[in-house]
Design a protein around this motif. Structure first.
Motif, PDB file in Angstrom:
ATOM      1  N   GLU A   6       0.818  -1.208   0.000  1.00  0.00           N
ATOM      2  CA  GLU A   6       0.000   0.000   0.000  1.00  0.00           C
ATOM      3  C   GLU A   6       0.853   1.259   0.000  1.00  0.00           C
ATOM      4  OE1 GLU A   6      -2.790  -1.910   3.374  1.00  0.00           O
ATOM      5  OE2 GLU A   6      -3.462   0.012   2.584  1.00  0.00           O
ATOM      6  N   CYS A  22      -2.854   0.234  -3.998  1.00  0.00           N
ATOM      7  CA  CYS A  22      -2.556  -1.101  -3.466  1.00  0.00           C
ATOM      8  C   CYS A  22      -2.094  -1.954  -4.640  1.00  0.00           C
ATOM      9  CB  CYS A  22      -3.786  -1.695  -2.801  1.00  0.00           C
ATOM     10  SG  CYS A  22      -3.582  -3.396  -2.237  1.00  0.00           S
ATOM     11  N   ARG A  45     -12.415  -2.892  12.729  1.00  0.00           N
ATOM     12  CA  ARG A  45     -12.145  -2.666  11.316  1.00  0.00           C
ATOM     13  C   ARG A  45     -13.466  -2.681  10.559  1.00  0.00           C
ATOM     14  NH1 ARG A  45      -7.238  -5.889   8.532  1.00  0.00           N
ATOM     15  NH2 ARG A  45      -6.306  -5.038  10.429  1.00  0.00           N
ATOM     16  N   TYR A  94      -6.528  -0.417   5.187  1.00  0.00           N
ATOM     17  CA  TYR A  94      -5.947  -1.679   4.760  1.00  0.00           C
ATOM     18  C   TYR A  94      -6.559  -2.123   3.441  1.00  0.00           C
ATOM     19  CZ  TYR A  94      -4.482  -2.130   9.650  1.00  0.00           C
ATOM     20  OH  TYR A  94      -3.920  -1.926  10.884  1.00  0.00           O
ATOM     21  N   ASN A  96      -7.391  -5.181   0.801  1.00  0.00           N
ATOM     22  CA  ASN A  96      -7.745  -6.585   0.938  1.00  0.00           C
ATOM     23  C   ASN A  96      -7.952  -7.205  -0.425  1.00  0.00           C
ATOM     24  OD1 ASN A  96     -10.412  -8.478   0.964  1.00  0.00           O
ATOM     25  ND2 ASN A  96      -9.128  -8.915   2.733  1.00  0.00           N
ATOM     26  N   TRP A 105      -4.041  -9.349   3.142  1.00  0.00           N
ATOM     27  CA  TRP A 105      -4.102  -7.960   3.604  1.00  0.00           C
ATOM     28  C   TRP A 105      -2.800  -7.230   3.342  1.00  0.00           C
ATOM     29  CZ3 TRP A 105      -8.628  -6.029   5.448  1.00  0.00           C
ATOM     30  CH2 TRP A 105      -9.615  -6.943   5.811  1.00  0.00           C
ATOM     31  N   GLN A 107      -0.228  -3.962   4.435  1.00  0.00           N
ATOM     32  CA  GLN A 107       0.379  -3.607   5.716  1.00  0.00           C
ATOM     33  C   GLN A 107      -0.335  -2.460   6.410  1.00  0.00           C
ATOM     34  OE1 GLN A 107       1.446  -2.531   2.810  1.00  0.00           O
ATOM     35  NE2 GLN A 107       2.454  -0.537   3.002  1.00  0.00           N
ATOM     36  N   GLY A 108      -1.200  -1.781   5.687  1.00  0.00           N
ATOM     37  CA  GLY A 108      -1.932  -0.658   6.252  1.00  0.00           C
ATOM     38  C   GLY A 108      -1.201   0.655   6.010  1.00  0.00           C
TER      39      GLY A 108
END
Length: 115
Positions: A6, A22, A45, A94, A96, A105, A107-108
């Motif tokens: 990301e 992403c 979340r 995040y 997905n 997922w 890593q945020g």
């Protein structure tokens, strides 16, 4: 193993815009449903938006009309354009990838909206 990387988070003032990206590591990207979720401090979340392999989209009510999810299968990349950002949009976002009952997922990335 699918890797999702990301980018694009940051600090922005209320009313501003950010674009998240992403990038996926494998060609299953083209066949997968992709999405963005977010998690604010002390909260669960939650779904922000999803996009199917065919391009159908779904948004959380709180972001409809402000956020746009898209994908470029040739680049194995998904995008989330976020406009008219509000302080309540502050969260870790995040990405997905969902394929054959498996979820992967990123890593945020932190998005912070100041008032």
């Amino acid at each position: 193993q699918v890797q999702l990387v990301e980018s694009g988070g940051g600090l922005v003032q209320a009313g501003g815009s950010l674009r998240l990206s992403c990038a996926g590591s494998r060609n299953i990207f083209n066949f997968a449903t992709m999405g963005y979720y977010r998690q604010a401090p002390g909260k669960q979340r939650e779904l922000v938006a999803i996009i199917t392999s065919g391009g159908r989209t779904k948004y959380a009510d709180s972001v409809k009309g402000r956020f746009t999810i898209s994908r470029d299968n040739a680049k194995n990349t998904m995008y989330l354009q976020m406009n008219s950002l509000k302080p309540e949009d502050t969260a870790v976002y995040y990405c997905n990838l969902s394929f054959l009952y498996n979820d992967y997922w990123g890593q945020g990335t932190q998005v912070t909206v100041s008032s």
